[in-house]
Design a protein around this motif. Sequence first.
Motif, short mmCIF file in Angstrom:
data_model
loop_
_atom_site.label_atom_id
_atom_site.label_comp_id
_atom_site.label_asym_id
_atom_site.label_seq_id
_atom_site.Cartn_x
_atom_site.Cartn_y
_atom_site.Cartn_z
N UNK A 178 -18.71 -29.79 -38.73
CA UNK A 178 -18.63 -29.57 -37.29
C UNK A 178 -17.26 -28.96 -37.00
N UNK A 179 -17.26 -27.89 -36.23
CA UNK A 179 -16.00 -27.25 -35.84
C UNK A 179 -15.93 -27.31 -34.32
N UNK A 180 -14.92 -28.00 -33.82
CA UNK A 180 -14.73 -28.12 -32.37
C UNK A 180 -13.31 -27.67 -32.06
N UNK A 181 -13.20 -26.46 -31.55
CA UNK A 181 -11.90 -25.91 -31.21
C UNK A 181 -11.84 -25.84 -29.69
N UNK A 182 -10.89 -26.56 -29.13
CA UNK A 182 -10.80 -26.68 -27.68
C UNK A 182 -9.35 -26.82 -27.25
N UNK A 183 -9.09 -26.52 -25.99
CA UNK A 183 -7.73 -26.70 -25.48
C UNK A 183 -7.57 -28.06 -24.80
N UNK A 184 -8.67 -28.67 -24.35
CA UNK A 184 -8.63 -29.96 -23.68
C UNK A 184 -9.87 -30.77 -24.06
N UNK A 185 -9.67 -32.01 -24.44
CA UNK A 185 -10.77 -32.92 -24.75
C UNK A 185 -10.31 -34.34 -24.48
N UNK B 177 -23.04 -39.20 -39.20
CA UNK B 177 -24.02 -38.58 -40.11
C UNK B 177 -23.35 -38.01 -41.36
N UNK B 178 -22.11 -38.46 -41.65
CA UNK B 178 -21.34 -38.01 -42.81
C UNK B 178 -21.04 -36.51 -42.78
N UNK B 179 -20.81 -35.99 -41.60
CA UNK B 179 -20.44 -34.59 -41.44
C UNK B 179 -18.97 -34.56 -41.00
N UNK B 180 -18.08 -34.07 -41.85
CA UNK B 180 -16.67 -33.97 -41.45
C UNK B 180 -16.50 -32.97 -40.32
N UNK B 181 -15.39 -33.12 -39.60
CA UNK B 181 -15.12 -32.23 -38.47
C UNK B 181 -13.75 -31.59 -38.61
N UNK B 182 -13.67 -30.38 -38.13
CA UNK B 182 -12.40 -29.68 -37.98
C UNK B 182 -12.23 -29.49 -36.49
N UNK B 183 -11.11 -29.94 -35.96
CA UNK B 183 -10.89 -29.84 -34.52
C UNK B 183 -9.43 -29.62 -34.21
N UNK B 184 -9.20 -29.10 -33.03
CA UNK B 184 -7.83 -28.97 -32.56
C UNK B 184 -7.28 -30.35 -32.22
N UNK C 34 -7.59 -37.23 -27.39
CA UNK C 34 -7.55 -38.41 -28.27
C UNK C 34 -8.31 -38.16 -29.57
N UNK C 35 -8.52 -36.91 -29.91
CA UNK C 35 -9.28 -36.59 -31.13
C UNK C 35 -8.61 -37.16 -32.36
N UNK C 36 -7.27 -37.26 -32.33
CA UNK C 36 -6.56 -37.82 -33.49
C UNK C 36 -6.92 -39.28 -33.73
N UNK D 57 -4.80 -20.74 -34.48
CA UNK D 57 -5.90 -21.70 -34.54
C UNK D 57 -7.08 -21.17 -35.37
N UNK D 58 -7.41 -19.90 -35.21
CA UNK D 58 -8.55 -19.35 -35.96
C UNK D 58 -8.23 -19.30 -37.45
N UNK D 59 -7.06 -18.81 -37.80
CA UNK D 59 -6.66 -18.75 -39.21
C UNK D 59 -6.62 -20.15 -39.83
#
Length: 170
Positions: A22-29, A41-48, A52-54, A72-74
């Motif tokens: 899962x890739x969730x790139x956002x400026x606010x969450x 579901x055992x799917x790792x995520x990459x996120x900004x 509180x995502x941390x 961020x894209x790189x």
Amino acid sequence: EHFVLPGAVTNVGELFKDSFLLILVSTHEGIPLAIQEAMLMNVPAISTRVGAIHEIIKDGSNGFLIEKDENVVDNAVDRIEYLLDDEKEYQAMAVKAGEESYPEFALETMSRHYEELFREVLSLNANNIVIARTAKARTKQSDTDVIPAKAGICELDPRFRGGDRNTNDC
């Protein structure tokens, strides 16, 4: 054929069952449910690293956090390539995603946290104390400020009054 952008779905489990990442790139969450659902579901995520995502993603353990900046894209592409190139590391991260997400965000755990919070607030309110979140508290520079109800905040909004709500004293 390699990316799915389905919009609103009701079959989240089915979707994540067939997902690699899962890739969730956002400026606010806040704390996105999508990340929690993927990790269950055992799917790792990459996120900004926003909001509180941390609290959900432990960088390098059950997913990756990337900075919200001009790279961020790189940075996202680097993490994706790393997981594609190292099957063993991907599998370990997928297992940790499932193991580390459930206990903290399970219904029982979250219910217990809310019950403790409510009991604390009710206990404070019984002592005519108002809890106010300050800018410092929101940025984790300090804890929630506890202000005696007589301090005048109740005059701004009657919902903050302690004690007998039928009187005008705070």
